[in-house]
Design a protein around this motif. Structure first.
Motif, mmCIF file in Angstrom:
data_model
loop_
_atom_site.group_PDB
_atom_site.id
_atom_site.type_symbol
_atom_site.label_atom_id
_atom_site.label_comp_id
_atom_site.label_asym_id
_atom_site.label_seq_id
_atom_site.Cartn_x
_atom_site.Cartn_y
_atom_site.Cartn_z
ATOM 1 N N PRO A 9 0.861 -1.089 -0.088
ATOM 2 C CA PRO A 9 -0.024 0.071 -0.060
ATOM 3 C C PRO A 9 0.693 1.278 -0.007
ATOM 4 N N GLY A 10 0.250 2.474 -0.371
ATOM 5 C CA GLY A 10 0.735 3.556 -0.232
ATOM 6 C C GLY A 10 0.146 4.922 0.541
ATOM 7 N N PHE A 11 0.776 5.833 0.539
ATOM 8 C CA PHE A 11 -0.002 7.045 1.563
ATOM 9 C C PHE A 11 0.063 8.240 0.649
ATOM 10 N N ILE A 12 -0.962 8.939 0.711
ATOM 11 C CA ILE A 12 -1.085 10.381 0.237
ATOM 12 C C ILE A 12 -1.099 11.358 1.552
ATOM 13 N N ALA A 13 -0.089 11.665 2.042
ATOM 14 C CA ALA A 13 0.084 12.610 3.168
ATOM 15 C C ALA A 13 1.238 13.641 2.890
ATOM 16 N N GLU A 14 1.239 14.685 3.776
ATOM 17 C CA GLU A 14 2.341 15.646 3.880
ATOM 18 C C GLU A 14 3.234 15.001 5.183
ATOM 19 N N GLY A 15 4.692 15.068 5.010
ATOM 20 C CA GLY A 15 5.334 14.666 6.155
ATOM 21 C C GLY A 15 5.134 15.509 7.499
ATOM 22 N N VAL A 16 4.961 16.758 7.122
ATOM 23 C CA VAL A 16 4.823 17.747 8.346
ATOM 24 C C VAL A 16 3.324 18.679 7.845
ATOM 25 N N ASP A 17 2.476 18.357 8.825
ATOM 26 C CA ASP A 17 1.229 19.229 8.359
ATOM 27 C C ASP A 17 0.592 19.654 9.671
ATOM 28 N N THR A 18 -0.599 20.779 9.298
ATOM 29 C CA THR A 18 -1.111 21.399 10.354
ATOM 30 C C THR A 18 -2.506 21.004 10.827
ATOM 31 N N LEU A 19 -2.999 21.298 11.849
ATOM 32 C CA LEU A 19 -4.572 21.031 11.928
ATOM 33 C C LEU A 19 -4.925 22.085 12.864
ATOM 34 N N GLU A 20 -6.130 22.271 12.816
ATOM 35 C CA GLU A 20 -7.066 23.351 13.546
ATOM 36 C C GLU A 20 -7.164 22.457 14.976
ATOM 37 N N CYS A 21 -6.994 23.010 16.091
ATOM 38 C CA CYS A 21 -7.020 22.518 17.532
ATOM 39 C C CYS A 21 -8.673 21.826 17.610
ATOM 40 N N ASP A 22 -9.487 22.365 17.155
ATOM 41 C CA ASP A 22 -10.769 21.892 17.340
ATOM 42 C C ASP A 22 -11.229 20.589 16.390
ATOM 43 N N LEU A 23 -10.305 20.281 15.350
ATOM 44 C CA LEU A 23 -10.410 18.966 14.529
ATOM 45 C C LEU A 23 -9.651 18.069 15.163
ATOM 46 N N TRP A 24 -8.655 18.165 16.063
ATOM 47 C CA TRP A 24 -8.221 17.088 16.600
ATOM 48 C C TRP A 24 -9.150 16.130 17.578
ATOM 49 N N GLY A 25 -9.005 14.815 17.258
ATOM 50 C CA GLY A 25 -10.002 14.111 17.965
ATOM 51 C C GLY A 25 -9.443 12.431 18.192
ATOM 52 N N ALA A 26 -10.219 11.623 17.777
ATOM 53 C CA ALA A 26 -9.513 10.204 18.116
ATOM 54 C C ALA A 26 -8.211 9.891 17.183
ATOM 55 N N CYS A 27 -7.198 9.193 17.836
ATOM 56 C CA CYS A 27 -6.047 8.808 17.108
ATOM 57 C C CYS A 27 -6.366 7.419 16.624
ATOM 58 N N ASP A 28 -7.202 7.484 15.301
ATOM 59 C CA ASP A 28 -7.576 6.589 14.521
ATOM 60 C C ASP A 28 -7.517 6.928 13.140
ATOM 61 N N TYR A 29 -7.117 5.642 12.115
ATOM 62 C CA TYR A 29 -7.321 6.237 10.776
ATOM 63 C C TYR A 29 -8.320 7.131 10.340
ATOM 64 N N ASP A 30 -9.560 6.260 10.569
ATOM 65 C CA ASP A 30 -10.715 6.925 10.314
ATOM 66 C C ASP A 30 -11.079 8.644 10.311
ATOM 67 N N HIS A 31 -10.668 8.773 11.566
ATOM 68 C CA HIS A 31 -10.878 10.178 11.877
ATOM 69 C C HIS A 31 -9.814 11.134 11.301
ATOM 70 N N LEU A 32 -8.475 10.413 11.349
ATOM 71 C CA LEU A 32 -7.255 11.433 10.715
ATOM 72 C C LEU A 32 -7.553 11.255 9.216
ATOM 73 N N ASN A 33 -8.172 10.489 8.668
ATOM 74 C CA ASN A 33 -8.420 10.610 7.072
ATOM 75 C C ASN A 33 -9.543 11.649 6.810
ATOM 76 N N SER A 34 -10.612 11.692 7.892
ATOM 77 C CA SER A 34 -11.605 12.443 7.700
ATOM 78 C C SER A 34 -11.393 13.939 7.715
ATOM 79 N N VAL A 35 -10.189 14.241 8.331
ATOM 80 C CA VAL A 35 -9.967 15.607 8.726
ATOM 81 C C VAL A 35 -8.734 15.997 7.592
ATOM 82 N N GLY A 36 -8.498 15.159 6.633
ATOM 83 C CA GLY A 36 -7.615 15.306 5.309
ATOM 84 C C GLY A 36 -6.193 15.341 5.794
#
Length: 298
Positions: free
Chosen positions: A131-158
């Protein structure tokens, strides 16, 4: 009369005496062929094939091998044939599965006798592409978008998207917090697995930020007060040196401005007063300016 090995002959016998008188007799001779054709088939050798980046594999016999048949009949063959059918083991979408290809050779002789035989070939399909990943090595996220540490959530916030040429199984996620002032930043380790057991690791640093200012939940309306009002317990010095009484309110009393922040549980509200004088010393206007600042300085 035909050239077939199965036929009927009408044989006429003639008896003639010395005076030329003749007597006739017809004999019926039936020729049968009850022997089945002999058919053999040798399947191609078992083979293992790899899917490509589109999870496709060429299963045509030109790529997997052709069976070798032989045909024999004690008299004469009328028709021969070779065909195959596939039985799929497991799911094609996974990219790792097997096919049992059954080759069938068949023959029919001119008397209608028919026989057939089969041989199996095993075709194993495997996916060797991870498999492969589409992602930035370093990225930013708004604090109110941080939630569960699981793939479904992290994928849903982009933050990340995992993909596979065939079928993705699951993505394991491990988040390690890094203390960074108002909000923790994170090192996130991802491991993606496909249905064939191939895996890929990816590490990402996520900087959690608050770029959204607080919003006013209560903005007090303008009001007029008597100079004797009991709430005038504070003093503010005018630029010319005189002191003027000003009201003092506390958060939650309905008269003090209140704010809500998308990340901070409470937004701190402060204010400053500007005195606008009139010729009457006891009559003046207080211009109260509220301000709020969250942990990140918005």
């Amino acid at each position: 009369y035909t050239a077939s090995s199965c036929r009927v002959l009408n044989r006429t016998w003639v008896a003639t005496d010395c005076f030329g008188n003749q007597t006739y007799h017809t004999q019926v001779i039936t020729i049968e062929d009850n022997i089945l054709p002999e058919v053999t088939v040798t399947a191609p050798a078992d083979i293992t094939l790899n899917v490509n980046g589109m999870c496709y594999v060429d299963l045509d016999p030109s790529n997997t091998g052709e069976a070798t048949p032989t045909y024999f009949d004690s008299c004469d063959l009328a028709d021969t044939g070779l065909d195959y059918s596939d039985a799929i083991v497991d799911s094609v979408s996974t990219g790792c599965y097997s096919i049992i290809r059954t080759w069938t050779a068949m023959a029919t002789d001119s008397c209608g006798n028919a026989s057939a035989t089969t041989a199996d070939q095993r075709i194993d399909i495997q996916d060797m592409i991870a498999p492969g990943f589409i992602a930035e090595g370093v990225d930013t996220l708004e604090c109110d978008l941080w939630g569960a540490c699981d793939y479904d959530h992290l994928n849903s916030v982009g933050l990340v998207e995992a993909y596979d040429n065939c079928e993705l199984s699951h993505v394991d996620v491990e988040c390690t917090p890094l203390s960074a002032g108002c909000w923790d930043d994170y090192i996130i380790d991802y491991t993606a697995y496909d249905m064939c057991g191939n895996s890929t690791n990816f590490q990402q640093i996520v900087v959690v930020m608050d770029r959204t200012p607080a919003e006013w939940s209560l903005a007090p309306a303008d009001l007029t007060m008597e100079c004797s009002d009991a709430s005038l317990t504070g003093l503010v010095q005018h630029e010319l040196g005189d002191y003027y009484a000003v009201p003092e309110y506390t958060p939650g009393d309905g008269l003090h401005a209140e704010a809500m922040d998308n990340c901070d549980a409470e937004a701190v509200v402060s204010y400053s007063d500007l005195i606008l004088t009139t010729p009457c010393l006891q009559e003046y206007t207080i211009k109260r300016t509220y301000s709020t600042e969250d942990c990140s300085g918005n």
